[in-house]
Design an enzyme around this catalytic site. Structure first.
Site: not given
Length: 237
Positions: A43, A45, A70, A100, A190-191, A214
């Protein structure tokens, strides 16, 4: 079987904290594939605080499974994706200063913009996925704009799972059911973690792919990358 794509942003974060090339992002990506991971997710940025745009170019040369990029489709990101042509692009509506990802797209309000972006990627032969909250209306919007897949934003599930997993999963079951009815494939991320991934997978049987970074990297500090990938694969069968 649901595929596991490993997000390597945290490896780049660790590398950038000291400068240089340790840990070696490309070697980690290769090792993850050797250990059984079925994709690599990044991802990048705009500030390149973890994954650099050059990392995306370098990874495209060595990833043998599936590269998933992403990001928020600003012009710089669109140009990068069209240059690299990964197997999948996942559109995420995060602001430039977001720590995030923290929400899914409003696929109704952003219909015209997203339709144009998705058409651009699809003309280049890139599978498109759109990051959405577990809302059947947003799933319907994703279908209307031409997305190949949705990626269910699973933070709310992860937070509520500890208190009541049956309640936590219900919106995702409803969203996944609507996606199935519309013929749009499902990713999630996510998570998600070793604690909650297996229950999610069992309740969403048509889940194509999960993208985990993560939690997996943090768990790997204790358990080792090879062990952790194989533990995920076992839970996703």
């Amino acid at each position: 079987m649901t595929k596991l794509s490993v997000n390597v942003n945290k490896i780049a974060t660790l590398r950038n904290a000291r400068g240089g090339t340790i840990p070696d992002l490309l070697k980690v990506a290769k090792d993850l594939e050797d250990f059984g991971a079925q994709g690599i997710t990044i991802h990048p940025r705009p500030d390149e605080r973890h994954i650099r745009y050059q990392d995306a170019r370098d990874l495209k040369k060595i990833v043998q499974t599936e590269l998933n990029i992403e990001g928020n489709p600003i012009s710089k990101f669109i140009d990068l994706v069209l240059e690299i042509k990964p197997e999948q692009v996942t559109l995420v509506p995060d602001s430039i200063d977001a720590i995030t990802s923290n929400s899914g797209w409003d696929t109704i309000k952003n219909k015209d913009f997203l339709t144009d972006v998705i058409e651009t990627f699809k003309q280049a032969g890139i599978r498109t996925s759109i990051f959405v909250d577990p809302d059947p209306e947003m799933v319907e919007g994703a279908k209307a704009i031409g997305a190949d897949r949705i990626e269910l934003y699973t933070e709310s599930y992860a937070l509520a799972y500890i208190k009541n997993k049956e309640i936590a999963i219900q919106p995702f079951i409803e969203a996944a059911k609507r996606a199935d009815e519309l013929g749009i494939e499902i990713n999630a991320g996510h998570d998600l973690s070793l604690d909650n991934i297996q229950y999610f997978r069992k309740q969403i049987p048509n889940l194509k792919e999960v993208s985990i970074g993560h939690a997996l990297i943090c768990e790997a500090l204790y358990l080792g990358l090879e062990n952790i990938v194989n533990m995920y694969l076992h839970k996703l069968k």
